[in-house]
Design a protein around this motif. Structure first.
Motif, PDB file in Angstrom:
ATOM      1  N   PHE A  94       0.834  -1.211   0.000  1.00  0.00           N
ATOM      2  CA  PHE A  94       0.000   0.000   0.000  1.00  0.00           C
ATOM      3  C   PHE A  94       0.869   1.261   0.000  1.00  0.00           C
ATOM      4  CE2 PHE A  94      -1.527   3.312   2.962  1.00  0.00           C
ATOM      5  CZ  PHE A  94      -2.562   3.836   2.197  1.00  0.00           C
ATOM      6  N   VAL A  95       1.889   1.290   0.847  1.00  0.00           N
ATOM      7  CA  VAL A  95       2.786   2.448   0.923  1.00  0.00           C
ATOM      8  C   VAL A  95       3.565   2.613  -0.378  1.00  0.00           C
ATOM      9  CG1 VAL A  95       4.848   3.383   2.092  1.00  0.00           C
ATOM     10  CG2 VAL A  95       2.994   2.389   3.435  1.00  0.00           C
ATOM     11  N   PHE A  96       3.968   1.493  -0.966  1.00  0.00           N
ATOM     12  CA  PHE A  96       4.726   1.558  -2.216  1.00  0.00           C
ATOM     13  C   PHE A  96       3.899   2.209  -3.328  1.00  0.00           C
ATOM     14  CE2 PHE A  96       5.740  -0.267  -6.400  1.00  0.00           C
ATOM     15  CZ  PHE A  96       7.059   0.162  -6.527  1.00  0.00           C
ATOM     16  N   PHE A  97       2.681   1.698  -3.553  1.00  0.00           N
ATOM     17  CA  PHE A  97       1.840   2.242  -4.618  1.00  0.00           C
ATOM     18  C   PHE A  97       1.324   3.647  -4.295  1.00  0.00           C
ATOM     19  CE2 PHE A  97       1.070  -2.288  -6.020  1.00  0.00           C
ATOM     20  CZ  PHE A  97       1.656  -2.124  -7.268  1.00  0.00           C
ATOM     21  N   GLY A  98       1.074   3.892  -3.010  1.00  0.00           N
ATOM     22  CA  GLY A  98       0.498   5.179  -2.627  1.00  0.00           C
ATOM     23  C   GLY A  98       1.495   6.308  -2.517  1.00  0.00           C
ATOM     24  N   PHE A  99       2.740   5.999  -2.102  1.00  0.00           N
ATOM     25  CA  PHE A  99       3.694   7.065  -1.806  1.00  0.00           C
ATOM     26  C   PHE A  99       5.062   6.866  -2.474  1.00  0.00           C
ATOM     27  CE2 PHE A  99       0.728   6.558   1.729  1.00  0.00           C
ATOM     28  CZ  PHE A  99       0.179   7.838   1.808  1.00  0.00           C
ATOM     29  N   LEU A 100       5.672   5.700  -2.262  1.00  0.00           N
ATOM     30  CA  LEU A 100       7.044   5.494  -2.737  1.00  0.00           C
ATOM     31  C   LEU A 100       7.159   5.575  -4.247  1.00  0.00           C
ATOM     32  CD1 LEU A 100       8.297   2.588  -0.404  1.00  0.00           C
ATOM     33  CD2 LEU A 100       8.691   5.047  -0.177  1.00  0.00           C
ATOM     34  N   LEU A 101       6.186   5.008  -4.962  1.00  0.00           N
ATOM     35  CA  LEU A 101       6.253   5.018  -6.424  1.00  0.00           C
ATOM     36  C   LEU A 101       6.194   6.451  -6.966  1.00  0.00           C
ATOM     37  CD1 LEU A 101       6.463   3.287  -8.964  1.00  0.00           C
ATOM     38  CD2 LEU A 101       3.959   3.186  -9.021  1.00  0.00           C
ATOM     39  N   SER A 102       5.424   7.315  -6.315  1.00  0.00           N
ATOM     40  CA  SER A 102       5.347   8.720  -6.744  1.00  0.00           C
ATOM     41  C   SER A 102       6.695   9.409  -6.593  1.00  0.00           C
ATOM     42  CB  SER A 102       4.292   9.467  -5.918  1.00  0.00           C
ATOM     43  OG  SER A 102       3.018   8.912  -6.123  1.00  0.00           O
ATOM     44  N   ILE A 103       7.404   9.102  -5.505  1.00  0.00           N
ATOM     45  CA  ILE A 103       8.731   9.687  -5.281  1.00  0.00           C
ATOM     46  C   ILE A 103       9.715   9.183  -6.335  1.00  0.00           C
ATOM     47  CG2 ILE A 103      10.667   9.827  -3.655  1.00  0.00           C
ATOM     48  CD1 ILE A 103       8.576   9.541  -1.399  1.00  0.00           C
ATOM     49  N   ILE A 104       9.683   7.864  -6.581  1.00  0.00           N
ATOM     50  CA  ILE A 104      10.569   7.263  -7.593  1.00  0.00           C
ATOM     51  C   ILE A 104      10.282   7.857  -8.966  1.00  0.00           C
ATOM     52  CG2 ILE A 104      11.153   5.112  -8.793  1.00  0.00           C
ATOM     53  CD1 ILE A 104      10.481   3.668  -6.100  1.00  0.00           C
ATOM     54  N   ALA A 105       8.994   7.981  -9.311  1.00  0.00           N
ATOM     55  CA  ALA A 105       8.602   8.538 -10.613  1.00  0.00           C
ATOM     56  C   ALA A 105       9.076   9.975 -10.751  1.00  0.00           C
ATOM     57  CB  ALA A 105       7.089   8.460 -10.783  1.00  0.00           C
ATOM     58  N   GLY A 106       8.970  10.740  -9.669  1.00  0.00           N
ATOM     59  CA  GLY A 106       9.408  12.131  -9.689  1.00  0.00           C
ATOM     60  C   GLY A 106      10.902  12.265  -9.918  1.00  0.00           C
ATOM     61  N   ILE A 107      11.680  11.406  -9.259  1.00  0.00           N
ATOM     62  CA  ILE A 107      13.146  11.440  -9.407  1.00  0.00           C
ATOM     63  C   ILE A 107      13.558  11.071 -10.832  1.00  0.00           C
ATOM     64  CG2 ILE A 107      15.305  10.348  -8.660  1.00  0.00           C
ATOM     65  CD1 ILE A 107      13.979  10.038  -5.867  1.00  0.00           C
ATOM     66  N   ILE A 108      12.970   9.985 -11.360  1.00  0.00           N
ATOM     67  CA  ILE A 108      13.308   9.548 -12.714  1.00  0.00           C
ATOM     68  C   ILE A 108      12.870  10.595 -13.742  1.00  0.00           C
ATOM     69  CG2 ILE A 108      12.853   7.806 -14.492  1.00  0.00           C
ATOM     70  CD1 ILE A 108      12.569   5.757 -12.223  1.00  0.00           C
TER      71      ILE A 108
END
Length: 323
Positions: A183-197
């Motif tokens: 849940f945390v990965f899809f809700g928060f972590l993936l957004s951070i990763i997407a932003g960095i990339i």
């Protein structure tokens, strides 16, 4: 009939659990909160046409999106592993009941729990809006109700992911922890990763040509100068589209896009960015059928994200040791 009995039992047990009651309380608080703050802050008339559009096209709706995902994955992550620990699943399987009937019963039980939870949220949101005097147009009501089946589908995606976790991890506490991580990965972590990339791909933002008298400009005027610069808008579009490509593996992204398009959000990200820059409306007039047509890609993606985990759950559950 056995499937229905298992579904009813799962539903009755599910609505008595503390986690379900907490989620319902969160739904009620979110419903009151988003309606109250939309009333207090007022509508951004330049961007949105009605309060309900502002509610579901802005960050107000994020808490609701997260709550649906959390409910679905918590229900699924402990659905099988908890019954293995208690020995009830072994007892059910020892009777003349096929495993696919057990699995279908659990899926229907989870569907009923998610459906009732969402129905309460929708009813409460309309009730709070009427009580607090937030206007609801007929068009708003139709579009709001049109999002309900997709909210249920979104919850089922996370329910299926939770069930898949439950077939791999037999200890319910460990399955719950893994569910929360997903849940945390899809809700928060993936957004951070997407932003960095996306930032790495788009590069640094371009600096617009600054006028000689720029020193006399206020901070708001300088910000306006940046936002309206064509090169800056092109960079922002590239940044956003790159991030969206990465986020497309997330159910959250597709659900948000479906809701956004149903409420009349402009389909092209470049149009949305331009609208924000020039303080124009981010919505457009179109029929519900046109909006659903625009959202079809996201609807299909969300459906696939439900079916793939369920196929894996079916395969795993038929072969797993439930002792």
């Amino acid at each position: 009939m056995k499937t229905i009995n298992i579904a009813i039992k799962d539903f009755e047990v599910g609505i008595r659990t503390r986690k379900f009651q907490i989620i319902i309380a969160i739904f009620a608080i979110i419903s009151l909160g988003i309606v109250y703050y939309s009333k207090r802050l007022g509508i951004s008339e330049g961007l949105y046409k009605t309060p309900f559009q502002m509610l579901f096209l802005s960050s107000f709706s994020n808490a609701f999106n997260y709550s649906i995902a959390l409910l679905g994955i918590l229900l699924g992550a402990t659905s099988i592993s908890e019954e293995i620990e208690k020995g009830t699943l072994k007892l059910i399987a020892s009777k003349p009941t096929h495993r696919d009937e057990i699995l279908m019963g659990k899926l229907l039980g989870g569907l009923a729990t998610i459906g009732v939870s969402l129905a309460l949220f929708y009813i409460l949101t309309v009730a709070f809006a009427l009580i607090l005097g937030v206007p609801i147009t007929e068009d708003d009501a139709v579009k709001f109700l049109a999002t309900l089946p997709f909210s249920v589908l979104y919850g089922l995606v996370f329910l299926s992911i939770g069930l898949l976790i439950s077939t791999f991890i037999k200890r319910s506490k460990n399955a719950l922890i893994m569910g929360i991580f997903v849940f945390v990965f899809f809700g928060f972590l993936l957004s951070i990763i997407a932003g960095i990339i996306a930032f790495a791909v788009a590069g640094l933002p371009p600096i617009p040509n600054i006028l000689e008298n720029a020193t006399n400009l206020t901070e708001e005027q300088l910000q306006d100068l940046f936002l309206k610069d064509p090169e800056y808008q092109a960079w922002l579009t590239k940044l956003t589209t790159t991030a969206e490509k990465i986020l497309s593996i997330s159910p959250n992204y597709h659900y948000q896009e479906i809701v956004r398009l149903i409420f009349g959000g402009k389909p092209q990200i470049s149009e949305v960015i331009s609208s924000f820059a020039y303080e124009q409306s981010v919505v457009e007039e179109r029929s519900l059928s046109e909006s659903l047509g625009l959202a079809m890609r996201n609807i299909v993606a969300l459906s696939v994200m439900f079916l793939i985990p369920m196929a894996l759950v079916y395969y795993r559950f038929l072969k797993m040791d439930i002792r």
